[in-house]
Scaffold this motif. Structure first.
Motif, PDB file in Angstrom:
ATOM      1  N   ALA A  89      49.978 -24.271  66.576  1.00 14.02           N
ATOM      2  CA  ALA A  89      49.454 -24.139  65.342  1.00 14.02           C
ATOM      3  C   ALA A  89      50.102 -25.019  64.261  1.00 14.02           C
ATOM      4  O   ALA A  89      49.285 -25.634  63.500  1.00 14.02           O
ATOM      5  CB  ALA A  89      49.770 -22.739  64.860  1.00 14.02           C
ATOM      6  N   LEU A  90      51.418 -25.070  64.592  1.00 13.14           N
ATOM      7  CA  LEU A  90      52.144 -26.097  63.846  1.00 13.14           C
ATOM      8  C   LEU A  90      51.811 -27.709  63.928  1.00 13.14           C
ATOM      9  O   LEU A  90      51.613 -28.301  62.930  1.00 13.14           O
ATOM     10  CB  LEU A  90      53.764 -25.965  64.013  1.00 13.14           C
ATOM     11  CG  LEU A  90      54.524 -26.993  63.353  1.00 13.14           C
ATOM     12  CD1 LEU A  90      54.456 -26.915  61.809  1.00 13.14           C
ATOM     13  CD2 LEU A  90      55.890 -26.882  63.604  1.00 13.14           C
ATOM     14  N   GLU A  91      51.353 -27.946  65.060  1.00 13.83           N
ATOM     15  CA  GLU A  91      50.935 -29.234  65.426  1.00 13.83           C
ATOM     16  C   GLU A  91      49.594 -29.826  64.811  1.00 13.83           C
ATOM     17  O   GLU A  91      49.195 -30.687  64.676  1.00 13.83           O
ATOM     18  CB  GLU A  91      50.878 -29.589  67.040  1.00 13.83           C
ATOM     19  CG  GLU A  91      52.514 -29.784  67.363  1.00 13.83           C
ATOM     20  CD  GLU A  91      52.386 -29.505  69.181  1.00 13.83           C
ATOM     21  OE1 GLU A  91      53.324 -30.312  69.557  1.00 13.83           O
ATOM     22  OE2 GLU A  91      51.568 -29.047  69.614  1.00 13.83           O
ATOM     23  N   ILE A  92      48.756 -28.716  64.757  1.00 14.78           N
ATOM     24  CA  ILE A  92      47.390 -28.676  64.242  1.00 14.78           C
ATOM     25  C   ILE A  92      47.444 -29.021  62.587  1.00 14.78           C
ATOM     26  O   ILE A  92      46.986 -30.018  62.312  1.00 14.78           O
ATOM     27  CB  ILE A  92      46.557 -27.387  64.499  1.00 14.78           C
ATOM     28  CG1 ILE A  92      46.163 -27.216  65.841  1.00 14.78           C
ATOM     29  CG2 ILE A  92      45.314 -27.465  63.581  1.00 14.78           C
ATOM     30  CD1 ILE A  92      45.382 -26.013  66.393  1.00 14.78           C
ATOM     31  N   SER A  93      48.235 -28.091  62.088  1.00 17.19           N
ATOM     32  CA  SER A  93      48.375 -28.340  60.842  1.00 17.19           C
ATOM     33  C   SER A  93      49.115 -29.704  60.385  1.00 17.19           C
ATOM     34  O   SER A  93      48.886 -30.492  59.145  1.00 17.19           O
ATOM     35  CB  SER A  93      49.107 -27.183  59.900  1.00 17.19           C
ATOM     36  OG  SER A  93      50.514 -26.910  60.711  1.00 17.19           O
ATOM     37  N   SER A  94      50.293 -30.062  61.145  1.00 18.88           N
ATOM     38  CA  SER A  94      51.157 -31.141  60.662  1.00 18.88           C
ATOM     39  C   SER A  94      50.427 -32.295  61.058  1.00 18.88           C
ATOM     40  O   SER A  94      50.616 -33.522  60.140  1.00 18.88           O
ATOM     41  CB  SER A  94      52.515 -30.912  61.445  1.00 18.88           C
ATOM     42  OG  SER A  94      52.225 -30.816  62.946  1.00 18.88           O
TER      43      SER A  94
END
Length: 460
Positions: free
Chosen positions: A94-99
């Motif tokens: 999820a963090l990689e998607i948003s970042s």
């Protein structure tokens, strides 16, 4: 401005690959405003609108599923799934998607409606390949992790609570229930606390598998984009997930059709809340989004409650000071529609506001609109239509929604021609068809017995 083109479909397949079908739907001047469509062998549709003079691009994927596809037990599942597709794939957390989008100054979001869902990202044109890869990965590779399902449940319950605190929003859900009852169109898109708490990971995962195959998806991109490059990048992203292989040879699903029976008028739904302001929606069945009467009804809605010079605004706010906000609106679905009038006022003023609304609606049924009102409403709609399409996000929304809802594209010039062609006689006819029906009513606020007693008189 663009105009329709009759360009013949042409193959775009590479050696050894199944043939994709591409055609130009609208041909613009010097390439600007040109709309092209490709259908891949797995049934995935890709529509683009090219604007070479801008430096941004908006990329979206539309799913042919909305809250009206839910059973009572699944109410809220479409919106729940919208949240979960941001929570991680086989390739990204999820963090990689948003970042990924944050790192290039991009914007990413999604929304769920009654009949479709959309996921989109707006980026600089140079970063479009990244946006395509991330959004396609979300749509094809979500893992729907059980831990994320439970964590996001709390987020959605907070969203429901936040919405419930806004009576100006809730009154429209209440009005939909008055019109459609306990049916998919009458239930809230977010679901309820009970239905969201009852949704399990397996139920949501089955819903995802059923409704997110390529035949039920539409890819839309607008801005400084090259259609052929977008097709290649999207195809590569879907091939990476094996999505197209599972549906190879299948045709896309068509626009929705059918017949929806709206409940008889005269229904009154009241939600008693200790609010300083009462929120009121009075309305009746409208027309579907496929009905040609939608053009004169939209002009009528603008003249009645679409701006500061509209009848309702003048009568309710300017002349009598009874409300701060009042407006009219139309909602068109595949097989039915709604026409509504909203006002926010003090509870003590509800009877007066409703009386004025009924008088103005009845007056239009009897006499129609003046020529000046029709001209002004047409001008307002024409201007707002063009001004509303001045960013790539709005253009992506237009071509994506058009493909999902109608299966075809209408040029801006043709839209303006439809609006400009509306006559006073068209207005009188649609007013008799729509406004001369017995209305229903939704009210939220703290009303005493005397104020409540006036509500049923307003729909008689």
């Amino acid at each position: 401005m663009t105009s329709p083109s009759r360009t013949t479909a042409r193959p775009t397949a590479q050696e050894g690959r199944a043939v994709a079908r591409t055609k130009t739907l609208l041909k613009g001047e010097d390439g600007a405003g040109t709309v092209r469509k490709t259908v891949l062998p797995g049934g995935l549709r890709i529509v683009t609108e090219t604007l070479p003079t801008v430096r941004s691009a908006t990329f979206g994927i539309w799913a042919h599923v909305g809250s009206r596809d839910e059973t009572p037990a699944l109410n809220g599942a479409t919106h729940y799934l919208e949240h979960l597709l941001f929570k991680g794939t086989k390739r990204r957390s999820a963090l990689e998607i948003s970042s990924a989008l944050d790192a290039v100054g991009g914007e990413m979001n999604a929304f769920t409606a009654k009949e479709f869902t959309c996921y989109y990202a707006r980026v600089l044109d140079n970063d479009l390949p990244l946006a395509i890869d991330v959004v396609c990965d979300m749509l094809t590779g979500s893992v729907i992790d059980p831990a994320e399902v439970e964590a996001e449940r709390g987020v959605i319950l907070e969203e429901i609570a936040m919405t419930e605190d806004d009576s100006g929003d809730v009154v429209h859900d209440l009005f939909a229930h008055a019109m459609f009852g306990d049916s998919p169109l009458g239930r809230p898109v977010l679901g309820t606390v009970d239905t969201v708490n009852a949704l399990t990971r397996d139920r949501v995962a089955r819903f995802y598998k059923k409704h997110y195959d390529p035949t039920r998806l539409v890819v839309a991109a607008a801005g400084n984009v090259d259609h052929a490059k977008v097709v290649r990048q999207v195809r590569a992203a879907f091939d990476r997930a094996g999505a197209l292989a599972r549906t190879e040879g299948a045709e896309p699903v068509g626009p929705r059709s059918g017949t929806r029976t709206i409940r008889p008028g005269g229904r009154v739904e009241v939600l008693d809340r200790p609010t300083e302001q009462a929120h009121v929606v009075l309305g009746m069945p409208g027309v579907s989004r496929n009905d040609e009467r939608r053009w004169p009804l939209a002009v009528l809605s603008a003249a009645l409650g679409g701006g500061m010079s509209s009848r309702l605004f003048q009568e309710i706010r300017e002349k009598r000071g009874l409300a701060y906000s009042t407006y009219a609106y139309t909602s068109g679905f595949a097989d039915c529609g709604l026409f509504g009038v909203y006002a926010g006022c003090r509870p003590s003023q509800v009877p007066d506001v409703l009386k004025i609304c009924r008088e103005e609606l009845d007056q239009v049924v009897r006499s129609g609109l003046t020529d000046d009102e029709v001209r002004r409403a047409i001008g307002q709609m024409s201007g707002s239509t063009v001004l509303g399409l001045e960013d790539t996000g709005a253009l992506m929304h237009r071509i994506g929604k058009s493909e999902v809802c109608w299966g075809e594209q209408m040029s801006v010039d043709d839209m303006l021609a439809k609006i400009s062609a509306v006559t006073p006689d068209d207005i009188r006819e649609v007013a008799r068809d729509v406004l001369d029906q017995r209305p229903s009513l939704a009210v939220i606020g703290s009303l005493n017995d005397r104020q409540t007693s006036h509500l049923h008189a307003a729909v008689s």
